[in-house]
Design an enzyme around this catalytic site. Structure first.
Site, PDB file in Angstrom:
ATOM      1  N   LEU A 153     -10.227   9.836  -5.504  1.00 59.33           N
ATOM      2  CA  LEU A 153     -10.928   8.548  -5.563  1.00 59.33           C
ATOM      3  C   LEU A 153     -11.431   8.282  -6.979  1.00 59.33           C
ATOM      4  O   LEU A 153     -12.620   8.178  -7.234  1.00 59.33           O
ATOM      5  CB  LEU A 153     -12.090   8.522  -4.557  1.00 59.33           C
ATOM      6  CG  LEU A 153     -12.668   7.141  -4.245  1.00 59.33           C
ATOM      7  CD1 LEU A 153     -11.691   6.338  -3.406  1.00 59.33           C
ATOM      8  CD2 LEU A 153     -14.007   7.272  -3.512  1.00 59.33           C
ATOM      9  N   GLY A 154     -10.478   8.171  -7.896  1.00 60.62           N
ATOM     10  CA  GLY A 154     -10.809   7.775  -9.256  1.00 60.62           C
ATOM     11  C   GLY A 154     -10.718   6.270  -9.402  1.00 60.62           C
ATOM     12  O   GLY A 154     -10.905   5.524  -8.441  1.00 60.62           O
ATOM     13  N   ARG A 155     -10.397   5.819 -10.611  1.00 58.66           N
ATOM     14  CA  ARG A 155     -10.306   4.376 -10.848  1.00 58.66           C
ATOM     15  C   ARG A 155      -9.261   3.732  -9.953  1.00 58.66           C
ATOM     16  O   ARG A 155      -9.498   2.700  -9.324  1.00 58.66           O
ATOM     17  CB  ARG A 155      -9.956   4.116 -12.319  1.00 58.66           C
ATOM     18  CG  ARG A 155     -10.988   4.627 -13.328  1.00 58.66           C
ATOM     19  CD  ARG A 155     -10.464   4.391 -14.743  1.00 58.66           C
ATOM     20  NE  ARG A 155     -11.331   4.944 -15.766  1.00 58.66           N
ATOM     21  CZ  ARG A 155     -11.226   6.183 -16.256  1.00 58.66           C
ATOM     22  NH1 ARG A 155     -10.282   6.988 -15.790  1.00 58.66           N
ATOM     23  NH2 ARG A 155     -12.036   6.616 -17.189  1.00 58.66           N
ATOM     24  N   ILE A 156      -8.075   4.348  -9.901  1.00 56.35           N
ATOM     25  CA  ILE A 156      -7.003   3.785  -9.084  1.00 56.35           C
ATOM     26  C   ILE A 156      -7.352   3.902  -7.607  1.00 56.35           C
ATOM     27  O   ILE A 156      -7.152   2.962  -6.829  1.00 56.35           O
ATOM     28  CB  ILE A 156      -5.671   4.487  -9.395  1.00 56.35           C
ATOM     29  CG1 ILE A 156      -5.260   4.222 -10.846  1.00 56.35           C
ATOM     30  CG2 ILE A 156      -4.574   4.020  -8.439  1.00 56.35           C
ATOM     31  CD1 ILE A 156      -4.071   5.037 -11.310  1.00 56.35           C
ATOM     32  N   ARG A 176     -12.713  16.764  -5.594  1.00 62.15           N
ATOM     33  CA  ARG A 176     -13.389  18.029  -5.907  1.00 62.15           C
ATOM     34  C   ARG A 176     -14.859  18.002  -5.523  1.00 62.15           C
ATOM     35  O   ARG A 176     -15.420  19.010  -5.103  1.00 62.15           O
ATOM     36  CB  ARG A 176     -13.230  18.346  -7.397  1.00 62.15           C
ATOM     37  CG  ARG A 176     -11.857  18.890  -7.756  1.00 62.15           C
ATOM     38  CD  ARG A 176     -11.675  19.043  -9.233  1.00 62.15           C
ATOM     39  NE  ARG A 176     -11.597  17.756  -9.913  1.00 62.15           N
ATOM     40  CZ  ARG A 176     -11.311  17.605 -11.201  1.00 62.15           C
ATOM     41  NH1 ARG A 176     -11.096  18.668 -11.953  1.00 62.15           N
ATOM     42  NH2 ARG A 176     -11.254  16.403 -11.746  1.00 62.15           N
ATOM     43  N   THR A 177     -15.494  16.846  -5.662  1.00 66.61           N
ATOM     44  CA  THR A 177     -16.906  16.722  -5.304  1.00 66.61           C
ATOM     45  C   THR A 177     -17.157  15.379  -4.636  1.00 66.61           C
ATOM     46  O   THR A 177     -16.391  14.427  -4.813  1.00 66.61           O
ATOM     47  CB  THR A 177     -17.813  16.813  -6.557  1.00 66.61           C
ATOM     48  OG1 THR A 177     -17.435  15.781  -7.485  1.00 66.61           O
ATOM     49  CG2 THR A 177     -17.684  18.171  -7.234  1.00 66.61           C
ATOM     50  N   ARG A 233       1.231  12.107  -8.079  1.00 65.75           N
ATOM     51  CA  ARG A 233       2.231  12.948  -8.721  1.00 65.75           C
ATOM     52  C   ARG A 233       3.069  13.625  -7.640  1.00 65.75           C
ATOM     53  O   ARG A 233       2.550  14.092  -6.629  1.00 65.75           O
ATOM     54  CB  ARG A 233       1.584  14.009  -9.618  1.00 65.75           C
ATOM     55  CG  ARG A 233       1.207  13.513 -11.000  1.00 65.75           C
ATOM     56  CD  ARG A 233       2.450  13.198 -11.827  1.00 65.75           C
ATOM     57  NE  ARG A 233       2.139  12.805 -13.190  1.00 65.75           N
ATOM     58  CZ  ARG A 233       2.046  11.552 -13.606  1.00 65.75           C
ATOM     59  NH1 ARG A 233       2.197  10.560 -12.733  1.00 65.75           N
ATOM     60  NH2 ARG A 233       1.790  11.273 -14.862  1.00 65.75           N
ATOM     61  N   ASP A 257       6.480   6.926  -4.332  1.00 68.56           N
ATOM     62  CA  ASP A 257       6.839   6.341  -5.627  1.00 68.56           C
ATOM     63  C   ASP A 257       7.033   7.427  -6.674  1.00 68.56           C
ATOM     64  O   ASP A 257       7.455   7.137  -7.792  1.00 68.56           O
ATOM     65  CB  ASP A 257       5.741   5.354  -6.080  1.00 68.56           C
ATOM     66  CG  ASP A 257       6.098   4.634  -7.364  1.00 68.56           C
ATOM     67  OD1 ASP A 257       7.253   4.166  -7.481  1.00 68.56           O
ATOM     68  OD2 ASP A 257       5.241   4.546  -8.270  1.00 68.56           O
ATOM     69  N   GLU A 262      11.522  14.445 -10.892  1.00 70.29           N
ATOM     70  CA  GLU A 262      12.061  13.146 -11.283  1.00 70.29           C
ATOM     71  C   GLU A 262      13.007  13.284 -12.483  1.00 70.29           C
ATOM     72  O   GLU A 262      12.754  14.086 -13.370  1.00 70.29           O
ATOM     73  CB  GLU A 262      10.903  12.197 -11.632  1.00 70.29           C
ATOM     74  CG  GLU A 262      10.011  11.898 -10.448  1.00 70.29           C
ATOM     75  CD  GLU A 262       8.846  10.985 -10.815  1.00 70.29           C
ATOM     76  OE1 GLU A 262       8.793  10.495 -11.970  1.00 70.29           O
ATOM     77  OE2 GLU A 262       7.991  10.753  -9.959  1.00 70.29           O
ATOM     78  N   HIS A 280       9.395   5.430  -9.146  1.00 70.07           N
ATOM     79  CA  HIS A 280       8.212   5.560 -10.001  1.00 70.07           C
ATOM     80  C   HIS A 280       7.927   4.244 -10.749  1.00 70.07           C
ATOM     81  O   HIS A 280       7.929   4.173 -11.976  1.00 70.07           O
ATOM     82  CB  HIS A 280       8.381   6.702 -11.005  1.00 70.07           C
ATOM     83  CG  HIS A 280       7.072   7.226 -11.515  1.00 70.07           C
ATOM     84  ND1 HIS A 280       6.890   8.533 -11.932  1.00 70.07           N
ATOM     85  CD2 HIS A 280       5.850   6.629 -11.690  1.00 70.07           C
ATOM     86  CE1 HIS A 280       5.647   8.712 -12.331  1.00 70.07           C
ATOM     87  NE2 HIS A 280       5.002   7.552 -12.198  1.00 70.07           N
TER      88      HIS A 280
END
Length: 321
Positions: A153-156, A176-177, A233, A257, A262, A280
């Site tokens: 759950l980062g920016r993307i 992770r947290t 990834r 994707d 790859e 991708h």
């Protein structure tokens, strides 16, 4: 004053080259007839590397005693040994933020394609089956009532979550947290996340820490109505386990994707009717790739003119400008 020398190991977009040329002396490894001789002649003068989809590992990094910065094209930088760069005081930068919305759009589109079988329905029409055989089948999958689990759950991931909520999906996450100020339900493990949801979205980075985290156990608890979407990834997913899960009906479908090796995609995966596969293309619009390319240029220009990078990665911390 001479321009700083920048190594370009593999081809980059023309707009990146055009942006760098007025300010740097560029050394294009991919144009060299003898790569080893080319590098040997330049090892002592290279101060920066501009890179995309090229392994910048410890032995490669250590060839350049005066290397100061590696400017990576892409938000993911698992092909660059950033930890080793950190031990040598070499800055690594990536291209975050500018691609978040584009990738989130792609992720939601891929999820809908997979659950509603839209690519298969299009093939049905193009093959003449609508006219010859009638309407495409009613899809067993629907977005209605589904719960989305986001791994990473980062920016993307947050941009995806916002879009998913607009479709009426409830959102859970694992990382992770647990994040402060985030109202989505947190799960301390990927298995517990997969148990709680029916749609699992992989947005996690690659690397040893996430290698094959999505394997047989995660797919088993995701269940027969489960859908796996991966726009993070390819290495995060055990492709052998995924192929078996799709064949056996352990999960309903997968939309991918990204892939482990790859551009190779296993034929067994391509043969599966319940797998939607994209090459991708998450951030692959001209506008977004130009914005990413500009960040590659800006990081190098800023470093050599002010001593400050624009978007340094966590392993090589530096105050963000």
């Amino acid at each position: 004053m001479s321009k700083p020398d920048i190594l370009i190991p593999s081809p980059l977009r023309d707009m990146i080259i055009d942006g760098l040329e007025p300010h740097f002396t560029l050394h294009k490894l991919y144009e060299a007839e003898d790569a080893e001789a080319f590098l040997k002649e330049r090892e002592a003068i290279i101060r920066g590397i501009a890179v995309s989809f090229f392994h910048v590992d410890q032995p490669f990094i250590d060839r350049f005693p005066n290397l100061e910065i590696v400017s990576n094209f892409g938000v993911g930088y698992d092909k660059v040994d950033a930890r080793h760069c950190g031990t040598r005081g070499i800055i690594v930068t990536n291209t975050p933020d500018v691609l978040s919305e584009e990738v989130a759009d792609t992720a939601i589109g891929l999820m809908i394609m997979t659950i509603r079988e839209l690519s298969a329905a299009e093939r049905w029409l193009r093959d003449g089956n609508w006219e010859k055989k009638g309407a495409y089948r009613l899809t067993p999958g629907t977005l209605r009532g589904r719960t989305l689990g986001i791994f990473g759950l980062g920016r993307i991931g947050k941009a995806i979550a916002t879009r998913a909520e607009a479709f009426g999906m409830s959102v859970h996450y694992h990382g992770r947290t647990q994040q402060a100020g985030v109202d989505y339900t947190y799960h301390p493990s990927l298995v517990s996340l997969a148990e709680a949801v029916d749609t699992l979205m992989i947005v996690a980075p690659g690397g040893p820490e996430t290698q094959h985290m999505v394997g047989e156990r995660v797919l088993e608890v995701l269940g027969p109505d489960g859908v796996l979407i991966n726009i993070g990834r390819g290495s995060v997913v055990n492709e052998t386990a995924l192929i078996e899960a799709l064949k056996k009906g352990t999960i309903m479908a997968a939309g991918l994707d990204v892939f482990e090796h790859e551009p190779h995609v296993p034929q067994a995966l391509q043969d599966l009717p319940n797998a939607v596969l994209l090459p991708h293309v998450g951030s692959a619009s001209v506008a977004t790739r130009d914005a990413m390319g500009q960040l590659v240029v800006d990081n190098l220009k800023s470093w050599f003119s002010t001593g400050k990078p624009v978007t340094p990665v966590a392993e090589t911390p530096f105050p963000r400008t």
